[in-house]
Design a protein around this motif. Structure first.
Motif, short mmCIF file in Angstrom:
data_model
loop_
_atom_site.label_atom_id
_atom_site.label_comp_id
_atom_site.label_asym_id
_atom_site.label_seq_id
_atom_site.Cartn_x
_atom_site.Cartn_y
_atom_site.Cartn_z
N TYR A 69 16.27 7.79 1.68
CA TYR A 69 17.53 7.96 2.40
C TYR A 69 18.32 9.17 1.91
O TYR A 69 19.22 9.64 2.60
CB TYR A 69 18.39 6.69 2.33
N SER A 110 15.77 5.73 -2.89
CA SER A 110 16.47 7.00 -3.11
C SER A 110 15.57 8.16 -3.49
O SER A 110 15.97 9.32 -3.37
CB SER A 110 17.53 6.83 -4.21
N LYS A 126 10.28 6.02 -6.44
CA LYS A 126 10.54 4.69 -5.90
C LYS A 126 9.76 4.49 -4.59
O LYS A 126 9.30 3.39 -4.28
CB LYS A 126 12.04 4.48 -5.68
N1 LIG Z 1 22.80 -13.14 -2.64
C1 LIG Z 1 22.12 -13.51 -3.68
O1 LIG Z 1 21.94 -14.70 -3.93
C2 LIG Z 1 21.55 -12.47 -4.60
C3 LIG Z 1 20.66 -12.83 -5.61
C4 LIG Z 1 20.10 -11.81 -6.40
C5 LIG Z 1 20.47 -10.49 -6.19
N2 LIG Z 1 21.37 -10.20 -5.23
C6 LIG Z 1 21.76 -8.81 -4.97
O2 LIG Z 1 20.59 -8.08 -4.70
C7 LIG Z 1 20.79 -6.73 -5.08
C8 LIG Z 1 19.62 -6.28 -5.90
O3 LIG Z 1 19.71 -6.87 -7.19
P1 LIG Z 1 18.71 -6.41 -8.31
O4 LIG Z 1 19.16 -7.12 -9.55
O5 LIG Z 1 17.32 -6.57 -7.83
O6 LIG Z 1 19.07 -4.86 -8.48
P2 LIG Z 1 18.18 -3.58 -8.08
O7 LIG Z 1 17.89 -3.63 -6.63
O8 LIG Z 1 17.03 -3.52 -9.00
O9 LIG Z 1 19.13 -2.38 -8.43
C9 LIG Z 1 20.04 -1.88 -7.53
C10 LIG Z 1 19.45 -0.79 -6.62
O10 LIG Z 1 20.35 -0.62 -5.54
C11 LIG Z 1 20.28 0.70 -5.07
N3 LIG Z 1 21.62 1.27 -4.91
C12 LIG Z 1 22.11 1.80 -3.77
N4 LIG Z 1 23.35 2.23 -3.95
C13 LIG Z 1 23.68 2.00 -5.24
C14 LIG Z 1 24.83 2.27 -6.02
N5 LIG Z 1 25.92 2.86 -5.49
N6 LIG Z 1 24.82 1.93 -7.32
C15 LIG Z 1 23.75 1.34 -7.86
N7 LIG Z 1 22.61 1.05 -7.16
C16 LIG Z 1 22.58 1.39 -5.86
C17 LIG Z 1 19.44 1.49 -6.08
O11 LIG Z 1 18.16 1.72 -5.49
P3 LIG Z 1 17.88 3.17 -4.82
O12 LIG Z 1 17.87 4.13 -5.98
O13 LIG Z 1 16.57 3.06 -4.16
O14 LIG Z 1 19.04 3.41 -3.89
C18 LIG Z 1 19.32 0.55 -7.27
O15 LIG Z 1 18.13 0.76 -7.99
C19 LIG Z 1 22.14 -6.66 -5.76
O16 LIG Z 1 23.09 -6.21 -4.84
C20 LIG Z 1 22.40 -8.10 -6.14
O17 LIG Z 1 23.74 -8.40 -6.26
C21 LIG Z 1 21.91 -11.15 -4.43
#
Ligand SMILES: NC(=O)c1ccc[n+]([C@@H]2O[C@H](COP(=O)([O-])OP(=O)(O)OC[C@H]3O[C@@H](n4cnc5c(N)ncnc54)[C@H](OP(=O)(O)O)[C@@H]3O)[C@@H](O)[C@H]2O)c1
Length: 321
Positions: free
Chosen positions: A190, A171, A175
């Motif tokens: 973006y 964003s 970053k």
């Molecule tokens: N499937 C699985 O097994 C698994 C396991 C672990 C994590 N995950 C998923 O992976 C993702 C990342 O997890 P993380 O803990 O590492 O978090 P993170 O990526 O450190 O934090 C979320 C990031 O998403 C972006 N973002 C875009 N739209 C957003 C919105 N409307 N609200 C908040 N953030 C938004 C932001 O980056 P920008 O500022 O650059 O947009 C934000 O910093 C999460 O969706 C999580 O649920 C999935």
């Protein structure tokens, strides 16, 4: 009694209640650990808000690193004093946690508790996404959304080391700098330009082989649009909300693959240990730099939630009991 958090009702960060907890003693097949570091994950926010069903009240948190302090009956492969990590079991937002012994991962001597708490769940997710869900190699171009986030930072570093062409999407400028340091060949801000158009320009209109999409609603359609024919849409999170309902036929024009992986890849203990070995091997080899960009006392978990939800965090965030 120990200190920790409970959530009684879904809501904002204020529903995290810091109080005295009685975690009890380990039962059959369980161990008790004294937690030294708690990993903050976006999934903690989904559960707190009630987006994913959790039986109330519950002790939040899925990623912890600490020391075994008691073992229950029938436990043979853990002992008091072991340095361990645990992911996927509720209860990490506390000074102590009871966990199934089969969910424990040994932490190598060279990795301290804070790094372990920062990388276990996020790193295992990256391992799953790059080595199992789709096997990334030098012949692939990939797009990573939230490239400066906890999982995103590791995906970029690891994919680069595997030889892939990596495009990161973030964003803001700060970053973007981190994503470049983490190995992205191209970084798209973006908020300043249309990520789909830019991806098509970078790839000479071919599109990417894989999109790693953790954002969900805001990026789902754009991600499909910038995939190559027979590309893989790996939708592994929903930081902006769940994608809108869609019909399968939208995948047909490019014969796309769509998957929604979760850490279920590690339900088998052998696989859990194999993935953890791969992860820690890459940490020890210097392939993965563990970015512990924020630490908070555990008691400040509500502030940490507010920060991750409002995109103020980068890399990993650790809560310290
Ligand atoms: N499937 C699985 O097994 C698994 C396991 C672990 C994590 N995950 C998923 O992976 C993702 C990342 O997890 P993380 O803990 O590492 O978090 P993170 O990526 O450190 O934090 C979320 C990031 O998403 C972006 N973002 C875009 N739209 C957003 C919105 N409307 N609200 C908040 N953030 C938004 C932001 O980056 P920008 O500022 O650059 O947009 C934000 O910093 C999460 O969706 C999580 O649920 C999935």
């Amino acid at each position: 009694m120990v200190k920790g958090f409970k959530v009684y009702t879904p809501g904002g960060p204020e529903v995290l209640k810091y109080e005295e907890l009685d975690v009890g003693e380990p039962g059959e097949g369980q161990v008790k650990i004294r937690i030294k570091a708690v990993g903050l994950n976006f999934i903690d926010v989904y559960f707190r808000k009630g987006a994913y069903g959790a039986k109330m009240p519950y002790v939040p948190g899925f990623e912890s690193a600490g020391e075994v302090i008691a073992i229950g009956p029938g436990v043979t492969d853990a002992k008091v004093g072991d340095k361990v990590g645990c992911m996927g079991a509720f209860g990490a937002y506390a000074e102590e946690q009871i966990v199934p012994a089969r969910a424990l991962v040994p932490i190598p001597e060279s990795v301290d508790f804070i790094k372990a708490g920062a990388i276990l769940l996020k790193g295992m997710t990256a391992q799953m996404l790059l080595r199992k869900t789709f096997k990334v190699g030098p012949e692939h171009t990939i797009l990573v959304h939230a490239a400066a986030g906890g999982v995103g930072s590791l995906l970029c570093q690891w994919a680069r080391s595997l030889g892939a062409q990596v495009i990161g999407c973030v964003s803001n400028e700060e970053k973007a700098r981190q994503a470049t340091e983490d190995g992205c060949h191209h970084v798209i801000i973006y908020s300043k330009e249309d990520f789909g158009k830019r991806v098509m320009a970078i790839t000479n209109n071919s599109g990417v082989h894989v999109v790693y999409d953790s954002v969900g609603r805001d990026t789902f359609q754009g991600s499909l649009d910038c995939l190559a024919t027979r590309g893989y849409m790996i939708s592994y999170g929903q930081s902006s909300g769940a994608p809108d309902p869609f019909t399968m036929s939208i995948l047909a024009p490019k014969s796309l693959f769509l998957t929604r992986p979760s850490i279920q890849y590690t339900t088998n203990r052998d696989e859990l240990l194999e993935m953890a070995n791969d992860l820690f091997h890459n940490v020890e080899a210097g392939v993965l730099k563990v970015r512990v960009n924020q630490t908070y006392p555990l008691s400040d978990a509500a502030k940490a939630h507010d920060d991750i939800e409002n995109r103020r965090t980068t890399g990993s965030t650790v809560l310290i009991p």
